[in-house]
Design an enzyme around this catalytic site. Structure first.
Site, PDB file in Angstrom:
ATOM      1  N   HIS A   1      18.011  27.888  -9.701  1.00 52.11           N
ATOM      2  CA  HIS A   1      18.725  29.016 -10.418  1.00 52.11           C
ATOM      3  C   HIS A   1      18.031  30.525 -10.167  1.00 52.11           C
ATOM      4  CE1 HIS A   1      20.947  26.067 -12.586  1.00 52.11           C
ATOM      5  NE2 HIS A   1      19.734  25.637 -13.329  1.00 52.11           N
TER       6      HIS A   1
ATOM      7  N   THR B   1      -3.299  -5.548   0.479  1.00 52.12           N
ATOM      8  CA  THR B   1      -2.800  -3.857   0.538  1.00 52.12           C
ATOM      9  C   THR B   1      -3.752  -3.571   1.662  1.00 52.12           C
ATOM     10  OG1 THR B   1      -3.569  -3.033  -1.138  1.00 52.12           O
ATOM     11  CG2 THR B   1      -1.513  -4.285  -1.719  1.00 52.12           C
ATOM     12  N   ASP B   2      -4.965  -3.827   1.527  1.00 53.70           N
ATOM     13  CA  ASP B   2      -6.170  -3.023   2.190  1.00 53.70           C
ATOM     14  C   ASP B   2      -5.527  -3.521   4.127  1.00 53.70           C
ATOM     15  OD1 ASP B   2      -8.256  -1.553   2.403  1.00 53.70           O
ATOM     16  OD2 ASP B   2      -9.207  -3.048   3.730  1.00 53.70           O
TER      17      ASP B   2
ATOM     18  N   PHE C   1      30.752  30.217  -9.860  1.00 50.06           N
ATOM     19  CA  PHE C   1      30.637  29.151 -11.131  1.00 50.06           C
ATOM     20  C   PHE C   1      31.406  29.762 -12.161  1.00 50.06           C
ATOM     21  CE2 PHE C   1      28.663  26.348 -14.253  1.00 50.06           C
ATOM     22  CZ  PHE C   1      29.024  25.242 -13.756  1.00 50.06           C
TER      23      PHE C   1
ATOM     24  N   ARG D   1      27.271  34.677  -6.872  1.00 50.04           N
ATOM     25  CA  ARG D   1      25.644  34.235  -7.178  1.00 50.04           C
ATOM     26  C   ARG D   1      24.824  33.891  -6.078  1.00 50.04           C
ATOM     27  NH1 ARG D   1      26.019  28.280 -10.151  1.00 50.04           N
ATOM     28  NH2 ARG D   1      26.826  27.105  -8.438  1.00 50.04           N
TER      29      ARG D   1
ATOM     30  N   ASN E   1      19.495  22.437  -8.358  1.00 50.77           N
ATOM     31  CA  ASN E   1      19.889  23.876  -8.316  1.00 50.77           C
ATOM     32  C   ASN E   1      18.946  24.621  -8.931  1.00 50.77           C
ATOM     33  OD1 ASN E   1      21.736  26.112  -8.585  1.00 50.77           O
ATOM     34  ND2 ASN E   1      23.027  25.149 -10.017  1.00 50.77           N
TER      35      ASN E   1
ATOM     36  N   GLN F   1      28.295  20.653  -7.194  1.00 50.80           N
ATOM     37  CA  GLN F   1      28.751  19.569  -6.787  1.00 50.80           C
ATOM     38  C   GLN F   1      29.630  19.508  -5.675  1.00 50.80           C
ATOM     39  OE1 GLN F   1      28.036  21.102 -10.107  1.00 50.80           O
ATOM     40  NE2 GLN F   1      27.972  19.440 -11.356  1.00 50.80           N
TER      41      GLN F   1
ATOM     42  N   LYS G   1       0.811  -1.045  -0.230  1.00 49.06           N
ATOM     43  CA  LYS G   1       0.175   0.047   0.019  1.00 49.06           C
ATOM     44  C   LYS G   1       0.941   1.155   0.222  1.00 49.06           C
ATOM     45  CE  LYS G   1      -4.394  -0.021   0.535  1.00 49.06           C
ATOM     46  NZ  LYS G   1      -5.126  -0.560  -0.369  1.00 49.06           N
TER      47      LYS G   1
HETATM   48  O1  LIG Z   1      26.966  24.517  -9.491  1.00 44.19           O
HETATM   49  C1  LIG Z   1      26.551  24.572 -10.556  1.00 44.19           C
HETATM   50  N1  LIG Z   1      26.935  23.061 -11.396  1.00 44.19           N
HETATM   51  C2  LIG Z   1      26.740  23.063 -12.503  1.00 44.19           C
HETATM   52  O2  LIG Z   1      27.070  21.957 -13.240  1.00 44.19           O
HETATM   53  C3  LIG Z   1      26.079  24.085 -13.395  1.00 44.19           C
HETATM   54  N2  LIG Z   1      25.842  24.245 -14.665  1.00 44.19           N
HETATM   55  C4  LIG Z   1      25.069  25.540 -14.641  1.00 44.19           C
HETATM   56  O3  LIG Z   1      24.818  25.768 -15.761  1.00 44.19           O
HETATM   57  N3  LIG Z   1      25.151  26.175 -13.599  1.00 44.19           N
HETATM   58  C5  LIG Z   1      25.741  25.153 -12.747  1.00 44.19           C
HETATM   59  N4  LIG Z   1      26.033  25.452 -11.372  1.00 44.19           N
END
Ligand SMILES: O=c1[nH]c(=O)c2[nH]c(=O)[nH]c2[nH]1
Length: 296
Positions: free
Chosen positions: A247, A57-58, A158, A175, A245, A219, A12
């Protein structure tokens, strides 16, 4: 032509379970979403429709509700382990159970500075999670957090990425970095772990590392958070992340004759980069079935 039944499981999914425990006039709320998946010798039902090994499952759902009544739910890991153990120990043909629990936390509302007895608010979508896998003779526990939204308004760069004919992204040494952390950590040798404390402290380590690690990529932040958790928590063998991410793009204000010194951003909700990775302790034992759940 030979045709045979492959891996299968059933259960469930996403049972919504809310409990109210009363101590005097003060109410304590728990808000769980519980899923079960059972494995074992289930060929009969698939091949002939013989359901003699199929705990409905009930019934699995009802067991969750009954267990929540009979004993305080306690830590989600313990609740999941009790359920998994019940399914494996009482059903002859069931050899493995996976029980997942997501908990949504509710905060007590304060009224005139005093905690209210029975009113709660929930600020965000963050959930505490666990998935336990129970076999006849042992169990595995993977716990985590979902939707832990974090943002830092500086301390993130970055640059240095390949520039090919399709690259338009502008390199930046300052950023906004924002993500919603989904993390899963695998416990090892887990008897006697204080689940609540472990969760609280791992969460705090994630937050502190996100805040203090000067980031050259999401990363790098991912790895730093994983490394920090493994260094601080001997009970954790491995941690996995899925980090969208979120953005924040600088808005071009030049058409209006205005400069934009990292002040006005467009927060895009999609598409988003999705950064995923695992950080493992070298001497960790094999995960066994701890992570694997999908048969598809
Ligand atoms: O920290 C980031 N990793 C990425 O792999 C990536 N690629 C991207 O366009 N911006 C970012 N920023």
């Amino acid at each position: 032509m030979g045709i045979s039944l492959g891996p299968n499981q059933y259960g469930k999914a996403e049972v919504r379970l809310v409990t109210v425990r009363r101590t005097g006039g003060v109410h304590h709320l728990r808000d769980l979403t519980v899923s079960s998946a059972l494995r074992g010798d289930l060929s009969a039902t698939h091949l002939t429709g013989d359901n003699s090994a199929v705990l409905a499952t009930d019934t699995q759902k009802n067991t969750m509700y009954a267990f929540a009544k009979q004993q305080d739910v306690g830590e989600i890991e313990d609740f999941a382990l009790r359920l998994g153990r019940r399914f494996v120990d009482t059903q002859e043909k069931i050899t493995g159970a996976r029980v997942s629990v997501e908990e949504q936390e509710w905060d007590r509302i304060t009224v005139d500075g005093a905690p209210h007895a029975h009113s709660f608010s929930s600020s965000g979508g963050e959930r505490r999670t666990t998935t336990v896998t129970v076999h006849a003779d042992r169990a595995w526990v993977v716990s985590g957090v979902d939707g832990l939204v974090v943002l830092k308004s500086t301390g993130s760069e970055f640059h240095g990425y390949p520039q090919d004919e399709y690259t338009t992204l502008v390199e930046t040494d300052d950023r906004i970095l924002a993500t919603a952390v989904t993390a899963r950590w695998r416990y090892e040798g887990f008897t006697g772990i204080d689940w609540a404390k472990s969760h609280r402290e791992i969460r705090q380590t994630l937050l502190e590392t996100f805040a203090t690690k000067h980031s050259l990529s999401l990363q790098q932040t991912l790895y730093a958070m994983g490394e920090a958790v493994l260094r601080a928590r001997p009970e954790v063998a491995e941690i996995r992340f899925s980090l969208p991410n979120k953005h924040h793009f600088l808005v071009d204000l030049s058409p209006f004759g205005l400069e934009n010194h990292n002040e006005v951003f467009y927060a895009a909700d999609r598409p988003y980069g999705l950064i995923e990775g695992t950080v493992v302790r070298d001497e960790a034992e094999e995960p066994g079935p701890a992570w694997t759940d999908a048969v598809l």
